[in-house]
Structures are given as structure tokens and as C-alpha cells.
Design an enzyme around this catalytic site. Structure first.
Site, mmCIF file in Angstrom:
data_model
loop_
_atom_site.group_PDB
_atom_site.id
_atom_site.type_symbol
_atom_site.label_atom_id
_atom_site.label_comp_id
_atom_site.label_asym_id
_atom_site.label_seq_id
_atom_site.Cartn_x
_atom_site.Cartn_y
_atom_site.Cartn_z
ATOM 1 N N ASP A 315 0.874 -1.181 0.000
ATOM 2 C CA ASP A 315 0.000 0.000 0.000
ATOM 3 C C ASP A 315 0.902 1.219 0.000
ATOM 4 O O ASP A 315 2.025 1.170 0.522
ATOM 5 C CB ASP A 315 -0.886 0.062 1.257
ATOM 6 C CG ASP A 315 -0.143 0.616 2.450
ATOM 7 O OD1 ASP A 315 0.709 -0.101 3.006
ATOM 8 O OD2 ASP A 315 -0.362 1.798 2.800
ATOM 9 N N CYS A 355 -7.373 3.353 -18.570
ATOM 10 C CA CYS A 355 -7.963 4.062 -17.420
ATOM 11 C C CYS A 355 -8.990 5.084 -17.901
ATOM 12 O O CYS A 355 -8.994 5.471 -19.068
ATOM 13 C CB CYS A 355 -6.869 4.737 -16.595
ATOM 14 S SG CYS A 355 -6.435 6.393 -17.166
#
Lengths: 422, 422
Positions: A315, A355
Site C-alpha cells: 500500500d 484508465c
């Protein structure tokens, strides 16, 4: 039959992506008692599917769906991804796990409010796994006037200075109220320049805290009104840059049979080489049959190096924070979208990128939005960056599946080093 | 055959929503010469489909698709809708026309940049109609040290103070560079408290400016490198709150056979009753066979009153600006999403609303986002508000189609007056 209930609950959304019918039948008919607790409810199951050197390709089943690893978790600190990105957007860009911050949510809107609203999954309208950190890192990095004692930490809120106490039990209680899929143990994250003696004592206390976290979570998971009675607990390895302390700590926490193990206290100021050295040293001492999580890391290159060293979970705030500043990731390194050379550039950020920003908008338009301080510019860059990370993880998994991760990593690193595409 | 080319160009996107096959055949086979210019290209065609009292239900065909009126145009000042809303979002929430501001785009990124990028439609990736204002209103409301002369206005940029000159020709040139579907004439918008003598002289100059706009647009539309050679021109009625000046001006500009007519200089400080009085007086003197646009208006109630008085086009920053401040529209009036009473409210902003915010997120979550200053809170509120306006216009059109607008308006106004739902 509790198994069918649990699987059924998640089947509509998760089945296509994460469960095959033979796998479901296998679960229900062939191993009716596997991974069941005394309450008859499915527990986490980590299945190592492939290895290449120390790199692991696995899947981790949770009550909120199966996570394919290696995975990058998308950070939504206070229950929202910064940059006007919603959980609906996260589904669209292939996010598997969302990560939220315990301390931030405790301060606002309050974990008790979130519990009353049915937990973080309902609050955010996100059905896939959520990992919550323990608050420990924020207590040590954000809080004012903190005082560490055996029972926990007394500190003042970074927002209004009000006094808060947080120890292992409090952290577990808050995370239980949030109802996340995976809770992190409450630990101390000592400074990377702390001396050996301090680190040794800190790590020993972190081990004692971990035992208390485990006891408290077991108690909370057995209460009738707990939102997620199958909440999982990951322990955190500490020890700064002292390999022997790290290894000794890894051995200690491995004995506790937790649901996963994290490497904490890295990416906090030391060099990348030091980080890789510590990973090389300590990861082999963490259980191979459990997920391994490298906290707060990092750049695309860091992730490739982490995967090579056996990491499953990552993360980092980089992709969202950089996106908000107009810095976007491409196969040829980062681009600064404020650059004047994009003024008349009708190409997308990256040709071929799937995207939402690249499918519809040009570099020229995104640059204009950023320069005019229109929020949409930040949103498009953050969406691109998170998609870039999620997509890279997918490619990493494919490469591992096909036994060509080493080649993939080399190709990727060469691409990043080549610099911004013309 | 140029007609087929033009229709064909827009058919894939627009045909289902806006053209029926019989209507297309009617255009192509039965009236082959209608609405064709000397360049053989289709011009705007306004078809009045239904009336109820003075209220008009019409459709307006343009080179970028057909607009069903009455319509609310969604404001994207500098080529982006404030609140992290993209043109893809506009498609999703049923936007028919996007409105951008000439002056803002002239200052940044520059209309010549937009032209080099293929015009505003390509720049924003928006295929439906765009209306651009003339810059006049911004010159009079934002600029520093302005000096009005017969040739135009000398003023200083509101951003960096640099000197700019804008007259009818310059405004038309900028709008031609932007390539919008509908350009607005360059006018003066006098203060609502200006004295009669000033207003009279100002309106006369605005009429002379309008003639120059028309000439200049004809010239620009005939140039080989003009992006949208079918750009339309709407004239603007002025006259402050003096009914006789308004009517006389309406008569003058009606003679010029423009593509549409706007009522400007309202919603600038006068009471709603004064605005309605002026509309009652002047709209009957504007051509009924052309679209009528009430500029910068307004609240949902203002729009209902405007439709009743024969208005086709509306625009206003209220829904996006209010959304950014957490004020959202509902069938029972506005709600302030910061209100503490929503802390534990799991309902959507409005039950049954089909907007992206209401479909997925609760009042409690949106309130939390706003209080934590997360951009996503603004985005969700802006999406809701624009959807609310677009959806209300759709209901207005349905009511007009079915001859029940008066009842619909009464029902709506009673709902708003009932106040926030519990």
C-alpha cells in the site's frame, strides 16, 4: 449450513471474478470442515499457487471476497480516496482491496458512528476487502506530545489537541467497530535512526502488545453485536535496520499463528538498498503459508523488488498524492502534467492505457485543468495512477502465473529508466 | 449529398435519442432543400412541437445534435464542470447542452490553443451542443478598469491585470476559434439600477454591436479553416427593467433573423417579480419560431416560471456552486448536507433519485466527506444537483407533451414550499 450462507452472501458480486463453480463445490461438499471456526464460519485461507525464486503468487480468501496476490491496496484514509475518487470508481479501475486509516476514522466521523451505520463497508458502499491500519503509525507520526507506556500511548489529536489514549485493546476495538476485513496489530514504529537499545526494547513491547491484540480480537469477534465476526489480524514485524532484531522478532510473532504478517518500519527514511537488505534478511523468517505485507511501499520499482522478495500486499499514498499534484505514472517513468510541452498534446497520458482518463481525455486538456486548478484535473490523474498500479499488479500476477516474472521485472525497470516518452 | 453526410456524422450517437427514422427520411427525401445554406450544409431548425399557454415544447436541430427544449444547460466555465465532473459524467446524468465562458477560455488556455486542438468539442471530448457566452457579461462583471467605446471595451484581465480589448468582432473570433455550436452576441449588460437614459443609449449600442456580430460571424463561417462553419448566433435582448425599451429592442433584433434570441440583463439583482414582469412583457415580442434563452436563470422555481413564460433555454451556476457548498436540491426544497441531523442517516439525498450519488451513497457518508473536506463530497453533491435539474427539465418536457404543465408546475412549487423532507 453456514458455509452456503457466507458464500451465498458474496456470490452475486464475487463469483465471476473470484470463485469458479468447481471451487465452490469443492468448498461446500469436499471439505465441509476446512477453515471453519467453532462458530461454523469460513476463515481466511491463503493458497500459494506459484512461486518464482522467493516471489509468491497466491490467493487469499476472506469473508469479503478473494484477494489475488501480489496486490496493491488503494488508500482511502478517512473512508474516501483523495482526489474525488469513489468506491464505484475503485470497482472500475480494478481495485481489489481498499485501505483505511484507523486513527483518522476514530477522530472523524468516529468509529462508533461508523459502527452504528453498519461498518465501513456499508458506509463507503464497498463490498470487497478492506484493511485498516492500527493507528499506531499515525500516533507516532502525527500526534503531538505522545507518551509511550506499557499499557499504550497517551497523545494529543493532531487536529484539535484533545487527549486520546490508544493501546492494543483500544486499537482492536476501533477496528472492530469499523468492521474491516483485516485489522493490523497495534505496534510502535520506531524511527529509522533510533539506536539499537531503544529498538530492542520497543520491539519487545510490540510483541507483548501483539499478544494483547490477539486476545482482544478473539474476544471482540465472539461478541453478538460485532459487525465482522471473521475479522482477521495481521502482526507487524519491527526492528528498524537491525537484521538480527528483525529476525528474532519474526520468529517470535510467527509462533502466534496470525492471519498474516507485515513488515513495518520500512520506507520511513532509510535508503531503498537498506529496505531491500532488510527484506532479504527477514521475509524468509515469516510464515510462507500466510500473506506477507510490506507496509507503505512504494514506487513501481519498489513493488517489483518487493514481489521478488516474497511480498503479497503493498500500500502507498504515492499514486493518489502524486496524481493530485499532476504527476502521473507511465511505462516510461513519471510525467509532470504541468509541463508546457503538453499544451498542444492531443495524446492520452499513456497510449493504450485503459484508465478512465486515458480513454477519454488528452494531455492538453488535463494540463489545462491542472493549471486552472479544476478538481477534475486531480481526479483524472489520481484515477490514472491507481489504475496504473492496479494494472501493473495484474501483469505481475500474470507473469508469475506464467513463470516469467524475472523477465517482466527487468523489462519494467528498463522502461522506467528510459525516462519520459516523447 | 451533404445532408446525408451531416446526418450520418451524428447518427451513431444521436439517432436513438433525437431522430426517428421517419423523421430522417422526411428530412432527406421530402424536403431536400429545406434548411440548406448556399454551402449545402444543414442549418439549425427549430420545430415547435407543442404549446400550453405561452409555454413552448420544441426541438432545435444543430450540427452537434438535436436539443429537446425546454432545456437546462450545464455550466463548464473554463471547459470543465466545477466539482470534478467530466463530460463523461455529463452524458451519464442526461446533459443535453454544455455551456462554456468565452472570456475565461480566452484568458486560459487561450482560444487559439483550443482552435489548434480542434475546438472545444474535441478539447473537452463532448459531442453534443455547446453554447458559449460572448464574454460581455464577464467583461462587465469581472474586469478591472473597463472603458466602453463604440468599437468595444478596453479592460484589464481579472487575473493578472493585462490589457485586453474586446468588441463584437473579437468576441465572434474567439467563439469561432472555440467552435461552439451556438455563439452569443457581444452586448453590454447594464446594471439593473442604471438610469433610463443610460440604458437607452446602451441598448442602442448593443443593437449596433449585434449587426457587427452577424456580419463578422458570416465572414468567419465562410473561411476555409473555421472549425464549425455552421456556428449559430443568438442575439440578446437588453433594457434593464424598462418594459418599453425591452420591447422596442426586441422588435429591432427580431428583424435581424438570428438563430435564436436571449433575454439578458435579468437575474442580476432585481426581484423575481420584476424578472417575471419583464418576461411577461418582452417574450411575446421575440420570434416564436426561434429558441428563446433566459440567461443565468436560476432556481428550480425560476425555471418553472420561465417555462410558463415561453423560455426554451436556461443556464445557471446554482446547481454546481451550491453542490460544492453541500447544498443539494430535492423535491422538497434544498438540504444543507452539513447538517448534524444527517450524521447517522443511511438514506440517499433523495429516495428514488437516479443520480450517481443517490444510487450509491448515503447522506451520512456524503456529510462525512464534506466535513472532512474530501473532494468526493463536492463531486457527489454537484452530480446530484445537475442530475436534479436535467431530470426536472425532462419532466417539464413530458408534462408539456401531455398537456399537463400547469398541474406539474403547481405540484412542483408546492413540493419545494413544503420544505426539507424528514
Amino acid at each position: 449450513m453456514p458455509w452456503i450462507r457466507i458464500i451465498g452472501r458474496h456470490l452475486p458480486m464475487q463469483c465471476e471474478k473470484h470463485f469458479s463453480l468447481p471451487f465452490l463445490l469443492h468448498l461446500v461438499y469436499l471439505e465441509p470442515n476446512a477453515n471453519q471456526t467453532e462458530r461454523g464460519i469460513i476463515m481466511a485461507k491463503y493458497t500459494l499457487m506459484k512461486t518464482e525464486g522467493r516471489a509468491k503468487r497466491a490467493q487469499f480468501e476472506t469473508v469479503h471476497g478473494t484477494i489475488q496476490t501480489p496486490v496493491f491496496m488503494n488508500v482511502g484514509t478517512i473512508g474516501a480516496i483523495k482526489g474525488a475518487v469513489s468506491t464505484q470508481d475503485l470497482y472500475d479501475i480494478g481495485t481489489q482491496v481498499e485501505l483505511s486509516n484507523t486513527y483518522h476514522l476514530h477522530v472523524r466521523p468516529g468509529d462508533k458512528v461508523v459502527k452504528q451505520l453498519g461498518g465501513l463497508h456499508k458506509f463507503m458502499n464497498w463490498e470487497r476487502p478492506i484493511l485498516t491500519d492500527s493507528g499506531g503509525f499515525q500516533v507516532f507520526s502525527l500526534a503531538k506530545l505522545r507518551k509511550i507506556k506499557e499499557e499504550g500511548v497517551h497523545f494529543q489529536s493532531h487536529i484539535d489537541g484533545h487527549k486520546i489514549f490508544m493501546g492494543p485493546e483500544e486499537s482492536m476495538q476501533i477496528q472492530s467497530n469499523l468492521g474491516s476485513t483485516i485489522a493490523m496489530a497495534f505496534d510502535e514504529c520506531p524511527s529509522s535512526v533510533a539506536d539499537r537499545d531503544y529498538v530492542q526494547k520497543s520491539v519487545e513491547r510490540t510483541t507483548r502488545w501483539l499478544a494483547r491484540c490477539k486476545t482482544e480480537m478473539a474476544r471482540l469477534n465472539s461478541l453478538p453485536d460485532t459487525i465482522n465476526k471473521e475479522q482477521l489480524l495481521f502482526g507487524i514485524n519491527q526492528g528498524a535496520v537491525y537484521e538480527d532484531i528483525r529476525i528474532e522478532h519474526a520468529r517470535e510473532i510467527a509462533k502466534m499463528d496470525l492471519d498474516g504478517y507485515a513488515v513495518g518500519g520500512l520506507a520511513v527514511g532509510e535508503t531503498h538498498e537498506e529496505m531491500y537488505r532488510i527484506l532479504d534478511a527477514v521475509v524468509p523468517y515469516l510464515p510462507q503459508d500466510k500473506p506477507t505485507y510490506l507496509m507503505g511501499v512504494g514506487t513501481p520499482a519498489n513493488i517489483l523488488e518487493g514481489v521478488e522478495r516474497g511480498i503479497d500486499f503493498f500500500d502507498c499514498v504515492y499514486p493518489s498524492r502524486n496524481g493530485r499534484h499532476g504527476h502521473v505514472y507511465t511505462n516510461h517513468g513519471k510525467m509532470n502534467m504541468f509541463n508546457a510541452k503538453y499544451e498542444l498534446d492531443t495524446r492520452p497520458i499513456e497510449e493504450g492505457c485503459g484508465c478512465p482518463a486515458c480513454r477519454h481525455y488528452s494531455r492538453a486538456y488535463i494540463r489545462h485543468l491542472l493549471k486552472a486548478k479544476e478538481m477534475l484535473g486531480m481526479r483524472l490523474c489520481v484515477l490514472h495512477n491507481l489504475y496504473f498500479y492496479n494494472h501493473m499488479m495484474e501483469e505481475i500476477r500474470d507473469a508469475l502465473d506464467e513463470g516469467r516474472f524475472a523477465d517482466y521485472k527487468k523489462m519494467r525497470l528498463e522502461g522506467f529508466a528510459a525516462g519520459e516518452q516523447k
